[in-house]
Write a protein that holds these residues in place. Sequence first.
Motif, PDB file in Angstrom:
ATOM      1  N   UNK A 122       0.940  -1.099   0.056  1.00  0.00           N
ATOM      2  CA  UNK A 122      -0.197   0.004  -0.129  1.00  0.00           C
ATOM      3  C   UNK A 122       0.749   1.249   0.257  1.00  0.00           C
ATOM      4  N   UNK A 123       1.884   1.416   0.728  1.00  0.00           N
ATOM      5  CA  UNK A 123       2.876   2.417   0.940  1.00  0.00           C
ATOM      6  C   UNK A 123       3.601   2.646  -0.441  1.00  0.00           C
ATOM      7  N   UNK A 124       4.082   1.600  -0.976  1.00  0.00           N
ATOM      8  CA  UNK A 124       4.509   1.739  -2.502  1.00  0.00           C
ATOM      9  C   UNK A 124       3.580   2.365  -3.395  1.00  0.00           C
ATOM     10  N   UNK A 160      10.233  -0.793   2.518  1.00  0.00           N
ATOM     11  CA  UNK A 160       9.328  -1.542   1.631  1.00  0.00           C
ATOM     12  C   UNK A 160      10.043  -2.364   0.627  1.00  0.00           C
ATOM     13  N   UNK A 161      11.454  -2.306   0.872  1.00  0.00           N
ATOM     14  CA  UNK A 161      12.328  -2.938  -0.231  1.00  0.00           C
ATOM     15  C   UNK A 161      11.921  -4.324  -0.649  1.00  0.00           C
ATOM     16  N   UNK A 162      11.741  -5.285   0.420  1.00  0.00           N
ATOM     17  CA  UNK A 162      11.402  -6.691   0.174  1.00  0.00           C
ATOM     18  C   UNK A 162       9.992  -6.828  -0.236  1.00  0.00           C
ATOM     19  N   UNK A 163       9.405  -5.945  -0.218  1.00  0.00           N
ATOM     20  CA  UNK A 163       7.835  -6.165  -0.947  1.00  0.00           C
ATOM     21  C   UNK A 163       7.953  -5.870  -2.534  1.00  0.00           C
ATOM     22  N   UNK A 164       8.885  -5.541  -2.969  1.00  0.00           N
ATOM     23  CA  UNK A 164       8.979  -5.110  -4.357  1.00  0.00           C
ATOM     24  C   UNK A 164       9.917  -6.124  -5.022  1.00  0.00           C
ATOM     25  N   UNK A 165       9.641  -6.570  -6.214  1.00  0.00           N
ATOM     26  CA  UNK A 165      10.613  -7.228  -7.373  1.00  0.00           C
ATOM     27  C   UNK A 165      11.465  -6.307  -7.801  1.00  0.00           C
ATOM     28  N   UNK A 166      12.397  -6.698  -8.628  1.00  0.00           N
ATOM     29  CA  UNK A 166      13.427  -6.167  -9.179  1.00  0.00           C
ATOM     30  C   UNK A 166      12.916  -4.996 -10.263  1.00  0.00           C
ATOM     31  N   UNK A 167      11.779  -5.402 -10.854  1.00  0.00           N
ATOM     32  CA  UNK A 167      11.243  -4.641 -11.963  1.00  0.00           C
ATOM     33  C   UNK A 167      10.706  -3.442 -11.271  1.00  0.00           C
ATOM     34  N   UNK A 168       9.916  -3.852 -10.234  1.00  0.00           N
ATOM     35  CA  UNK A 168       8.994  -2.740  -9.525  1.00  0.00           C
ATOM     36  C   UNK A 168      10.014  -1.735  -8.847  1.00  0.00           C
ATOM     37  N   UNK A 169      11.322  -2.122  -8.429  1.00  0.00           N
ATOM     38  CA  UNK A 169      12.121  -1.327  -7.707  1.00  0.00           C
ATOM     39  C   UNK A 169      12.742  -0.267  -9.033  1.00  0.00           C
ATOM     40  N   UNK A 170      13.124  -0.953 -10.149  1.00  0.00           N
ATOM     41  CA  UNK A 170      13.501   0.278 -11.177  1.00  0.00           C
ATOM     42  C   UNK A 170      12.603   1.109 -11.627  1.00  0.00           C
ATOM     43  N   UNK A 175      10.536   6.550 -11.268  1.00  0.00           N
ATOM     44  CA  UNK A 175       9.375   7.706 -10.911  1.00  0.00           C
ATOM     45  C   UNK A 175      10.135   8.532 -10.117  1.00  0.00           C
ATOM     46  N   UNK A 176      11.023   8.476  -9.237  1.00  0.00           N
ATOM     47  CA  UNK A 176      11.667   9.437  -8.419  1.00  0.00           C
ATOM     48  C   UNK A 176      12.619  10.225  -8.949  1.00  0.00           C
ATOM     49  N   UNK A 177      13.142   9.832 -10.407  1.00  0.00           N
ATOM     50  CA  UNK A 177      14.092  10.766 -10.888  1.00  0.00           C
ATOM     51  C   UNK A 177      13.502  11.775 -11.574  1.00  0.00           C
ATOM     52  N   UNK A 178      12.196  11.582 -11.825  1.00  0.00           N
ATOM     53  CA  UNK A 178      11.618  12.752 -12.667  1.00  0.00           C
ATOM     54  C   UNK A 178      11.519  14.165 -11.809  1.00  0.00           C
ATOM     55  N   UNK A 179      10.937  14.037 -10.531  1.00  0.00           N
ATOM     56  CA  UNK A 179      10.889  15.216  -9.698  1.00  0.00           C
ATOM     57  C   UNK A 179      12.435  15.789  -9.483  1.00  0.00           C
ATOM     58  N   UNK A 180      13.382  14.536  -9.171  1.00  0.00           N
ATOM     59  CA  UNK A 180      14.800  15.195  -9.023  1.00  0.00           C
ATOM     60  C   UNK A 180      15.468  15.956 -10.155  1.00  0.00           C
ATOM     61  N   UNK A 181      15.142  15.433 -11.467  1.00  0.00           N
ATOM     62  CA  UNK A 181      15.274  16.323 -12.526  1.00  0.00           C
ATOM     63  C   UNK A 181      15.099  17.647 -12.641  1.00  0.00           C
ATOM     64  N   UNK A 182      13.841  17.647 -12.208  1.00  0.00           N
ATOM     65  CA  UNK A 182      13.026  19.105 -12.523  1.00  0.00           C
ATOM     66  C   UNK A 182      13.508  20.006 -11.442  1.00  0.00           C
TER      67      UNK A 182
END
Length: 191
Positions: A122-124, A160-170, A175-182
């Motif tokens: 839910x948090x993710x 929540x790292x363990x609740x995500x698979x590798x694809x979800x983590x990427x 998704x986090x890089x976009x606000x950082x870029x702007x």
Amino acid sequence: MKKWLALLLILLLAAAMLVIFRGRSQKDDWDAYGTVSIVPLEDTHPRLLITRETLREIEDNLTADQNRDAYELVKELAAIEEDGSLPFRLAYPTNYNDDVLRIAEAKAFLSLIDDNRELAEEAVTIIRNFLDTVDFMSDYNGRVSRSSTLFTAALVYDWCYDSMDERERLEYIEACEKPAEDGFMGWPPSE
């Protein structure tokens, strides 16, 4: 006469500075203090504010008198139904909502304490939807809200790292890089 004396004093000071700092660069000043190496713990989560070693101690202290009210508030926040989708901005300068981030953070925290994968998911989801719908562009205080969003997103990712698979983590990282870029400095900040 006083103006000439002041000017002469300024010139003498400037000349003294040139002699003292001749040949030194800002890099030389920075190198004098050395470089602090930040190396994350290898292949272990959580590691932001909480580690596996401190988790049980934190859990044991949650019901102490001085922490009881805060713990109850965290549980209340985590019980709120929220998907993180923000409304389209119409009349306000931004649709940023700090309360939504606090709910995601509470769910992520309790997912660690209670080993609750459902709360972690839910948090993710809240953070992913928040990042997809937040509008920082017209926020007069965009640096603060952008920073708060990325900080909370980092906590949720780690906790929540363990609740995500590798694809979800990427996908989460992208998704986090976009606000950082702007943001004010851009991403990565060294470019």
